[in-house]
Enzyme design. Structure first.
Site, PDB file in Angstrom:
ATOM      1  N   ARG A  12     100.847 -96.398  49.722  1.00 19.02           N
ATOM      2  CA  ARG A  12     100.774 -96.819  48.319  1.00 19.02           C
ATOM      3  C   ARG A  12      99.663 -96.109  47.517  1.00 19.02           C
ATOM      4  NH1 ARG A  12     100.011-101.269  46.475  1.00 19.02           N
ATOM      5  NH2 ARG A  12     101.605-101.241  44.869  1.00 19.02           N
ATOM      6  N   CYS A  39      96.453 -85.041  57.817  1.00 15.01           N
ATOM      7  CA  CYS A  39      96.053 -83.701  57.437  1.00 15.01           C
ATOM      8  C   CYS A  39      96.474 -83.438  55.995  1.00 15.01           C
ATOM      9  CB  CYS A  39      96.688 -82.708  58.395  1.00 15.01           C
ATOM     10  SG  CYS A  39      95.792 -81.193  58.392  1.00 15.01           S
ATOM     11  N   TYR A  43     105.020-103.760  51.220  1.00 21.17           N
ATOM     12  CA  TYR A  43     105.231-102.328  50.991  1.00 21.17           C
ATOM     13  C   TYR A  43     104.219-101.468  51.735  1.00 21.17           C
ATOM     14  CZ  TYR A  43     108.142-104.358  47.327  1.00 21.17           C
ATOM     15  OH  TYR A  43     109.081-105.099  46.657  1.00 21.17           O
TER      16      TYR A  43
END
Ligand code: LLP
Length: 462
Positions: free
Chosen positions: A346, A378, A407
């Site tokens: 998110r 990364c 979520y």
């Protein structure tokens, strides 16, 4: 010792968990450390490792009950709250909402299957989606699950199915009411420019089309105007618009018995958020529908709503272990944790904000530092929280991020081949696993090396 004002000092609202940052059962023990559901977070990590998703059962149940209670108060005897399972879909979550008498909304065969396996009665499940596959539609119909028709393609296939089965099918239709919400653009779904549902301007043609089918029985309307909404007016308007559509449908002989107003109620992620309570939200919607029905002499339809975030988000936290510290003099200090954008996409997707504390010093006693919490992926943008105030941190300390129940696990990935964390349920001092931790070997399960490639051996596992 100086104690800084912390969000953990705020008064807890037991009736509307979405108004709190932390789960209802959050406490700080005599040792000054964080507990949730009567469980010491430090002990949970010792036993189950990190990162760790934790759900608090009391907070979950209080959220479900708040919806039921408010609906009984403002819309007695004719309502069904439905949990939007996209927020956090699991056999456990399905079972919990079913045990509280809620229905469930699903958008794929996977979510449908999870709901059925979790024990949600099929008559309380609705099936959404703007591009359902034939297999998914057939699965829903076979299991007597109500399909919400999103477009002409859905309508045609349901008509074909009803003909081949030679039986009536009750349907609901989704439309876009054209209501704009001040929320992130990616999660705005009720405006005219939306991939979801029929445009309100095309509904008369649709009503006529449905009247001409032999077996499709239009029972209900659905609209969802967005997510993480703090205003009440959009839902007040939605109630009025839906009742107007009921009147239009009547002209084509359709007797609409169900109105589903979607979800969208916001939650408090940080001290700056102040969402309405569940009671206020339901009151607004109910009053608007009751008033409009009265004005037009209409029988009250059954009222359905589909909260996701406000059921599960505040019940959830994620625990990370702090690893590397990088101080850039005059700029910032990065603390890297053992998870990141794969367990919580998110922040990188919506620039969303969270609140967090150290498990060993939740009240930030002697806090004088600002830290930026970086994930281990990364990717430079893999930052979970920017410039938050925490007590002095060192490698090995545990960080608790609040409001991660919705979520997060449902949008998680294996980016960089990082296994998903375990999820625990906590209640009355007991912790139980509700989703097992993945391990790197699990992630190889679906890889296939064609025979003509040379297989490598000698991998040392452990
Ligand atoms: N019903 C429908 C048809 C929906 O599309 C949604 C959410 C809900 C109900 C539940 O809305 P809620 O009560 O949770 O606001 N991934 C985004 C949120 C996307 C919401 C999509 N639809 C996020 O992480 O903020």
């Amino acid at each position: 010792m100086v104690e800084k004002k912390s969000f953990l000092k705020e008064k807890i609202d037991l009736n509307s968990p979405n108004k709190n940052i932390v789960p209802i059962t959050t406490s700080i023990g005599n040792d000054g450390k964080l507990s949730i559901g009567g469980c010491s977070i430090e002990e949970l990590v010792t036993k189950y490792d990190s990162p760790l998703y934790i759900l608090d059962e009391i907070t979950l149940r209080n959220s479900c009950r708040a919806y039921k209670k408010a609906l009984e108060k403002y819309y007695p005897g004719k309502s069904l709250p439905i949990y939007a399972s996209k927020a956090n879909s699991s056999i456990f979550m399905s079972n919990l909402v079913a045990s509280e008498g809620l229905g469930l909304d699903a958008v794929s065969e996977g979510e449908l299957l999870t709901a059925l396996k979790g024990g949600v009665p099929n008559e309380k499940i609705v099936f959404h989606g703007n591009n359902k596959s034939n297999k998914e539609i057939a699965f829903a119909v076979r299991n007597n699950i109500k399909v919400i028709v999103d477009n002409d393609y859905d309508l045609e296939r349901l008509e074909d199915l009803s003909k081949s089965l030679n039986c009536d099918l009750e349907i609901m239709i989704r439309f876009t009411p054209g209501i704009e919400c001040h929320t992130h653009e990616y999660i705005r779904t009720g405006s005219f420019d939306s991939k979801f549902g029929f445009g309100i301007e095309n509904l008369n043609t649709l009503f006529e089309k449905i009247s001409k089918t032999k077996h499709l029985k239009l029972q209900g309307l659905h609209a969802h105007i967005g997510s993480q909404i703090f205003e009440l007016e959009p839902h007040m308007d939605l109630g009025k618009i839906m009742v107007n559509v009921v009147l239009e449908a009547k002209k084509f002989g359709h007797n609409i018995k169900k109105l589903n107003v979607g979800g969208g109620l916001g939650i408090k992620y940080t001290v700056h958020d102040d969402p309405p309570s569940i009671d206020e939200w339901i009151k607004t919607i109910s009053n608007s529908i009751v008033k409009a029905c009265k004005n037009h002499n209409l029988d009250l339809p059954t009222l359905m709503c589909e909260p996701g975030r406000s059921i599960v988000s505040t019940a959830g936290v994620t625990i990370y272990k702090i690893g590397a510290l990088k101080k850039i003099p005059g700029i910032r200090t990065y603390l890297s944790v053992d998870g990141g954008m794969s367990d919580n996409p998110r922040p990188i997707t919506y620039q969303s904000n969270y609140s967090a504390c150290l498990v060993s010093n939740p009240l930030n006693i002697n806090s004088k530092n600002k830290y930026t919490i970086a994930g281990k992926h990364c990717e430079s943008g893999d930052v979970l929280l920017k410039e938050i105030e925490l007590a002095d941190c060192k490698t090995g300390d545990l960080l608790c991020v609040f409001g991660t129940g919705a979520y997060n696990i449902s949008m998680s990935s294996n980016y960089n081949r990082i296994p998903r964390p375990a999820a625990l349920l906590v209640c009355d001092g007991e912790a139980e696993i509700i989703q097992r931790r993945e391990n790197p070997v699990d992630l190889l399960k679906y890889d296939v090396l064609p025979d003509r490639f040379i297989k490598q051996n000698s991998v040392h596992l452990n």
